[in-house]
Design an enzyme around this catalytic site. Structure first.
Site, short mmCIF file in Angstrom:
data_model
loop_
_atom_site.label_atom_id
_atom_site.label_comp_id
_atom_site.label_asym_id
_atom_site.label_seq_id
_atom_site.Cartn_x
_atom_site.Cartn_y
_atom_site.Cartn_z
CB VAL A 63 -1.01 -0.18 0.75
CG1 VAL A 63 -1.99 1.25 1.44
CG2 VAL A 63 -1.93 -1.40 1.45
CB CYS A 64 2.25 3.19 -1.99
SG CYS A 64 1.16 4.15 -3.58
CE1 TYR A 65 1.85 9.36 1.50
CE2 TYR A 65 3.98 8.43 0.04
CZ TYR A 65 3.48 8.92 1.40
OH TYR A 65 4.60 9.71 2.17
CG PHE A 92 -4.18 5.44 3.65
CD1 PHE A 92 -4.79 4.03 4.03
CD2 PHE A 92 -3.91 6.24 4.29
CE1 PHE A 92 -5.44 4.32 5.83
CE2 PHE A 92 -4.90 6.54 5.39
CZ PHE A 92 -5.12 5.48 6.25
#
EC number: 2.8.1.1
Length: 105
Positions: A63-65, A92
């Site tokens: 998971v990243c931005y 996210f």
């Protein structure tokens, strides 16, 4: 073998499986401000340890931005021999927008 894309809804379903790993690669301040419950903060500083303690066939969701940087991290884990790696589409930001009640702060 390549990593797979996964939606936020599919990620939510997989959270019920006890062996799934959610690895959050955002910066530490963003992680502290809010993250998916049960996720682990993953960075260059702890990736070697992370890889040593995980099984190659364990499902790992990165998971990243916004779902972009996670693709590079997912590719890296596949290159290291991990077999069941996902990049969460939307990151996210999408998770928090859809499941604000499922954000650990």
């Amino acid at each position: 073998m390549a990593f797979k894309h996964i939606s936020i809804a599919q990620t939510l379903e997989l959270l019920d499986k006890e062996d799934v790993v959610i690895a959050d690669i955002r910066d530490p301040n963003s992680y502290q401000a809010g993250h998916i419950p049960g996720s682990e903060a993953l960075s260059n500083a702890n990736i070697a340890h992370f890889m040593m303690e995980k099984e190659f066939d364990q499902p790992i969701i990165i998971v990243c931005y916004h779902g972009m940087s996670s693709q590079g991290a997912a590719s890296y884990l596949v290159e290291q021999g991990f077999e069941d790696v996902y990049s969460m589409d939307g990151g996210f930001t999408a998770w928090e927008a859809a499941y604000s009640e499922k954000v650990e702060r």
